[in-house]
Design a protein around this motif. Structure first.
Motif, mmCIF file in Angstrom:
data_model
loop_
_atom_site.group_PDB
_atom_site.id
_atom_site.type_symbol
_atom_site.label_atom_id
_atom_site.label_comp_id
_atom_site.label_asym_id
_atom_site.label_seq_id
_atom_site.Cartn_x
_atom_site.Cartn_y
_atom_site.Cartn_z
ATOM 1 N N PHE A 91 5.524 -25.504 70.304
ATOM 2 C CA PHE A 91 6.740 -26.070 70.910
ATOM 3 C C PHE A 91 7.477 -25.045 71.756
ATOM 4 C CE2 PHE A 91 6.314 -29.106 67.300
ATOM 5 C CZ PHE A 91 6.188 -30.258 68.056
ATOM 6 N N THR A 92 7.340 -23.752 71.423
ATOM 7 C CA THR A 92 8.031 -22.723 72.210
ATOM 8 C C THR A 92 7.473 -22.626 73.623
ATOM 9 O OG1 THR A 92 6.501 -21.102 71.261
ATOM 10 C CG2 THR A 92 8.646 -21.335 70.205
ATOM 11 N N ASN A 93 6.276 -23.170 73.862
ATOM 12 C CA ASN A 93 5.669 -23.112 75.192
ATOM 13 C C ASN A 93 6.060 -24.299 76.069
ATOM 14 O OD1 ASN A 93 4.259 -21.251 73.574
ATOM 15 N ND2 ASN A 93 2.443 -21.365 74.856
ATOM 16 N N VAL A 94 6.735 -25.266 75.503
ATOM 17 C CA VAL A 94 7.078 -26.463 76.260
ATOM 18 C C VAL A 94 8.260 -26.163 77.190
ATOM 19 C CG1 VAL A 94 7.859 -28.859 76.100
ATOM 20 C CG2 VAL A 94 6.224 -27.953 74.424
ATOM 21 N N ASN A 95 8.075 -26.431 78.479
ATOM 22 C CA ASN A 95 9.115 -26.242 79.497
ATOM 23 C C ASN A 95 9.672 -24.816 79.485
ATOM 24 O OD1 ASN A 95 9.044 -28.883 80.553
ATOM 25 N ND2 ASN A 95 10.382 -29.626 78.899
ATOM 26 N N ASP A 96 8.748 -23.833 79.356
ATOM 27 C CA ASP A 96 9.195 -22.435 79.408
ATOM 28 C C ASP A 96 8.930 -21.830 80.779
ATOM 29 O OD1 ASP A 96 6.453 -22.335 79.359
ATOM 30 O OD2 ASP A 96 6.297 -20.801 77.792
ATOM 31 N N GLY A 97 8.507 -22.657 81.735
ATOM 32 C CA GLY A 97 8.279 -22.183 83.094
ATOM 33 C C GLY A 97 6.945 -21.478 83.273
ATOM 34 N N CYS A 130 2.645 -21.927 83.045
ATOM 35 C CA CYS A 130 1.528 -22.856 82.921
ATOM 36 C C CYS A 130 0.501 -22.276 81.947
ATOM 37 C CB CYS A 130 0.879 -23.105 84.279
ATOM 38 S SG CYS A 130 1.990 -23.849 85.498
ATOM 39 N N ASP A 131 0.373 -22.897 80.788
ATOM 40 C CA ASP A 131 -0.564 -22.410 79.765
ATOM 41 C C ASP A 131 -1.898 -23.150 79.906
ATOM 42 O OD1 ASP A 131 1.321 -20.662 78.290
ATOM 43 O OD2 ASP A 131 2.345 -22.559 77.893
ATOM 44 N N TYR A 132 -2.648 -22.804 80.971
ATOM 45 C CA TYR A 132 -3.877 -23.527 81.238
ATOM 46 C C TYR A 132 -4.947 -23.318 80.158
ATOM 47 C CZ TYR A 132 -2.171 -24.631 85.910
ATOM 48 O OH TYR A 132 -1.441 -25.103 86.969
ATOM 49 N N GLU A 133 -4.891 -22.178 79.474
ATOM 50 C CA GLU A 133 -5.909 -21.946 78.453
ATOM 51 C C GLU A 133 -5.729 -22.882 77.263
ATOM 52 O OE1 GLU A 133 -2.448 -19.303 77.434
ATOM 53 O OE2 GLU A 133 -3.536 -19.906 79.242
ATOM 54 N N LEU A 134 -4.499 -23.466 77.121
ATOM 55 C CA LEU A 134 -4.239 -24.414 76.041
ATOM 56 C C LEU A 134 -4.034 -25.831 76.573
ATOM 57 C CD1 LEU A 134 -1.776 -22.329 73.820
ATOM 58 C CD2 LEU A 134 -4.207 -22.734 73.420
ATOM 59 N N CYS A 135 -3.236 -25.937 77.609
ATOM 60 C CA CYS A 135 -2.889 -27.253 78.151
ATOM 61 C C CYS A 135 -3.291 -27.278 79.627
ATOM 62 C CB CYS A 135 -1.382 -27.491 77.988
ATOM 63 S SG CYS A 135 -0.886 -29.213 78.166
ATOM 64 N N CYS A 136 -4.575 -27.605 79.869
ATOM 65 C CA CYS A 136 -5.094 -27.491 81.229
ATOM 66 C C CYS A 136 -4.534 -28.549 82.167
ATOM 67 C CB CYS A 136 -6.615 -27.551 81.207
ATOM 68 S SG CYS A 136 -7.294 -29.085 80.515
ATOM 69 N N ASP A 137 -3.951 -29.633 81.625
ATOM 70 C CA ASP A 137 -3.397 -30.662 82.514
ATOM 71 C C ASP A 137 -1.959 -30.372 82.911
ATOM 72 O OD1 ASP A 137 -2.033 -31.153 80.178
ATOM 73 O OD2 ASP A 137 -2.880 -33.173 79.862
ATOM 74 N N GLY A 138 -1.359 -29.275 82.389
ATOM 75 C CA GLY A 138 0.002 -28.874 82.765
ATOM 76 C C GLY A 138 1.087 -29.779 82.244
ATOM 77 N N SER A 139 0.764 -30.684 81.303
ATOM 78 C CA SER A 139 1.759 -31.662 80.844
ATOM 79 C C SER A 139 2.869 -31.034 80.021
ATOM 80 C CB SER A 139 1.067 -32.767 80.032
ATOM 81 O OG SER A 139 0.378 -32.213 78.928
ATOM 82 N N GLU A 140 2.674 -29.803 79.512
ATOM 83 C CA GLU A 140 3.741 -29.196 78.712
ATOM 84 C C GLU A 140 4.913 -28.738 79.577
ATOM 85 O OE1 GLU A 140 1.966 -25.299 80.025
ATOM 86 O OE2 GLU A 140 1.401 -27.392 79.858
ATOM 87 N N GLU A 141 4.714 -28.676 80.916
ATOM 88 C CA GLU A 141 5.793 -28.286 81.832
ATOM 89 C C GLU A 141 6.274 -29.510 82.619
ATOM 90 O OE1 GLU A 141 7.175 -25.279 81.915
ATOM 91 O OE2 GLU A 141 5.809 -24.735 80.254
ATOM 92 N N TRP A 142 6.518 -30.597 81.896
ATOM 93 C CA TRP A 142 6.891 -31.851 82.561
ATOM 94 C C TRP A 142 8.273 -31.805 83.195
ATOM 95 C CZ3 TRP A 142 11.270 -33.837 80.339
ATOM 96 C CH2 TRP A 142 11.543 -33.436 79.003
ATOM 97 N N GLY A 197 8.074 -33.926 72.158
ATOM 98 C CA GLY A 197 7.791 -33.568 73.543
ATOM 99 C C GLY A 197 8.749 -32.562 74.126
ATOM 100 N N THR A 198 9.608 -31.917 73.304
ATOM 101 C CA THR A 198 10.529 -30.893 73.803
ATOM 102 C C THR A 198 10.437 -29.664 72.903
ATOM 103 O OG1 THR A 198 12.464 -31.479 72.466
ATOM 104 C CG2 THR A 198 12.080 -32.765 74.473
ATOM 105 N N SER A 199 11.188 -28.635 73.249
ATOM 106 C CA SER A 199 11.208 -27.413 72.452
ATOM 107 C C SER A 199 12.468 -27.337 71.600
ATOM 108 C CB SER A 199 11.127 -26.189 73.367
ATOM 109 O OG SER A 199 12.221 -26.180 74.281
#
Length: 567
Positions: free
Chosen positions: A119-125, A127-139, A73-75
């Motif tokens: 993993f490089t997209n996790v918490n990078d500031g 919002c990757d809606y085309e991949l993670c539409c629920d925004g959970s990767e920016e927790w 769950g992190t990068s």
């Protein structure tokens, strides 16, 4: 202090599990990997089970496992790659598998399609809606970024597009079945034609042998004919025959002319009778005109009289037979005109007085004797003099018939070879491209129109006029692997193995090679050219959609207009 530290670790582990929203697996773990995270106290690295960690070190933003499985769950482990420099922990794990064990950060995307995010997209500031539409990767809300959950809206749009794609794929599947049936019908035609060609070739070979024997016999007969003088006198019989033929021709011409006049008179009489009949039927009997009444009475008297027999069709057929050429009636004047036998000739034609069986045997023996004398040089060959002025009509006609039969036989054999080669060609799965052979599709791009013709060629046509450029002629069907992003409308290659058609030997490039094109096919309801690009100088790549490749090599499934590629 030690007890406090332990309590803090337990609280952190509980927080990590609770943050996942699942309770049974940490944040970022997909359901297919949940089995590796069931132990509530320790965790074993997925690719290196010998490396065991306390459960508190999962998702602590520090890469402990060589395969990065402790940071789903992190990068922290996003650096793990064959192209990245090794970290101290990698050095300490020499001999271990340092390839990422997880495909990425798992986004549940409730209301849409679950996916994995790099993993490089996790918490990078971002919002990757085309991949993670629920925004959970920016927790972690880096930089104050908070990604709202848009899965309901995006999922609704996706389902709408997916429904259209599924409908299109269903139509494409039906069209492919029709193409397969048409290809089977065309192949059956070739197979049936092969069978008939075999019979035709046998008949042609037999006919050629027969005509060869006929030509040999005609040449032998013509060669064995008795030599006659170049100038022959015409006797009394010849003069009489000539006069009779002339008189017969005159009578035939007169008969034909009289017959034409008769037919013309009949036609005019019928027309006149029709006029008078109409006159009688339509005149007014109350009109007191003596001239009209006399005409009507005269017509009635004429109509009451016996006009004789009606035209006899049998009589006309006899006239047809009489007016035919004499040769058609079995009378060939040429036979009598060419023969000028004297009483001596008749006297010495003793074979006419012999029985037919003996006459035939004697005639053959005389011909054989003549040929023997010619071969021995004792008697001159009548054929040599005639060949100088040209072949006899009989020999010429026999050779013409033989040449025609030989050409027919050669044509049948050539057609047989072409049909056999056609059956051996690669027309793709289920022979399907046989049904599309020669069909063309095109697209406009810039100043040109690009055209692709199945199993034929690719062409570049300028819109403003000018010569067409051949971009390659079809040579073979190949299998290629592609890894492209699929656009939302599904008009793309996607990822996986695809069927491609190789075209080579096109028009020569200035200061370069001959043009060539690789046409890569993917599933679509209609035949259409999606994209055309020049990968190298005069080396082109064309992406084409067609129902012919649906449900082939997985083209009707993942990455071909049905769903989204997974990382």
């Amino acid at each position: 202090m030690r007890g406090v530290a332990t309590l803090l670790c337990l609280e952190y582990a509980a927080t990590v599990y609770a943050a996942s929203g699942e309770g049974s697996r940490p944040r970022g773990v997909g359901p297919e990997f949940a089995k590796f995270y069931k132990d509530a106290s320790t965790f074993s690295c997925i690719s290196s089970p010998s490396v065991k960690l306390p459960i508190s070190r999962i998702n602590d933003d520090y890469c402990d496992c060589p395969d990065g499985s402790d940071e789903p769950g992190t990068s922290a482990c996003s650096h793990l790659s064959p192209l990245s420099p090794h970290t101290p922990v990698d050095q300490a794990s020499a001999g271990s598998n340092i390839t990422l064990a997880l495909p990425g950060f798992y986004c549940k995307n409730k209301g849409h399609v679950p996916t994995y995010v790099p993993f490089t997209n996790v918490n990078d500031g971002i919002c990757d809606y085309e991949l993670c539409c629920d925004g959970s990767e920016e927790w972690d809300h880096v930089g104050g970024v908070k990604c709202e959950d848009r899965c309901q809206q995006i999922g609704k749009e996706f389902r709408k597009l997916d429904e259209a794609r599924q409908k299109s794929l269903g139509n494409a599947g039906r069209k492919r079945k029709e193409l397969v049936a048409e290809a089977g019908r065309l192949r059956k035609e070739v197979e049936d034609r092969l069978q008939s060609l075999g019979t035709e070739i046998e008949g042609s070979e037999m006919k050629v042998r027969q005509l060869e024997g006929e030509l040999t016999e005609v040449e032998r007969r013509e060669k064995g004919k008795v030599v006659r003088g170049a100038v022959q006198k015409v006797g009394k019989m010849g003069v009489l025959v000539g006069l009779a033929k002339q008189r017969t021709d005159e009578l035939r011409e007169t008969l034909e002319r009289v017959r034409q006049e008769r037919d013309s008179s009949r036609s005019r009489l019928q027309e006149l009778e029709g006029v008078l009949s109409t006159f009688k039927e339509e005149y007014n009997p109350n009109f007191n005109d003596e001239g009209v009444k006399r005409a009507v009475r005269a017509w009635e008297d004429y109509a009451a009289r016996d006009k004789g027999s009606e035209p006899d069709a049998a009589h006309d057929r006899d006239l047809d037979a009489i007016t035919q050429p004499d040769k058609d009636n079995g009378l060939d004047w040429a036979e009598y005109e060419s023969e000028d036998e004297s009483e001596t000739d008749v006297l010495y034609a003793f074979e006419n007085y012999l029985p037919s069986s003996l006459r035939g045997w004697l005639d053959q023996k005389l011909r054989d004797l003549r040929l023997t004398l010619i071969d021995s040089g004792i008697l001159a060959d009548s054929g040599s003099s005639s060949s100088a002025a040209g072949e006899s009509k009989a020999v010429s006609e026999a050779k013409t018939r033989l040449d025609s039969a030989r050409k027919d036989l050669e044509g049948h054999r050539k057609s047989l070879t072409e049909h056999n080669e056609d059956l051996e060609k690669d027309f793709g799965p289920d022979d399907i491209f046989r049904a599309l052979k020669g069909q063309c599709i095109s697209t406009d791009s810039g100043e040109y129109t690009y055209e692709f013709c199945f199993l034929d060629k690719t062409t570049q046509k300028p819109k403003k006029g000018g010569g067409h450029t051949n971009m390659g002629n079809f040579v073979r069907i190949e299998r290629v692997y592609v890894d492209d992003d699929l656009p939302p409308d599904g008009k793309g290659l996607g990822s996986g193995e695809r069927i491609a058609m190789k075209h080579e030997g096109g028009q020569h490039c200035w200061n370069g090679p001959n043009r060539s094109t690789t046409v890569i096919l993917a599933c679509a309801e209609e035949g259409e050219v999606w994209r055309i690009m020049e990968e190298e100088k005069c080396v082109y790549r064309m992406e084409v959609g067609t129902p012919a490749v649906c449900e082939v090599l997985g083209l009707g499934g993942k990455g071909a207009g049905v769903g989204r590629d997974e990382l």
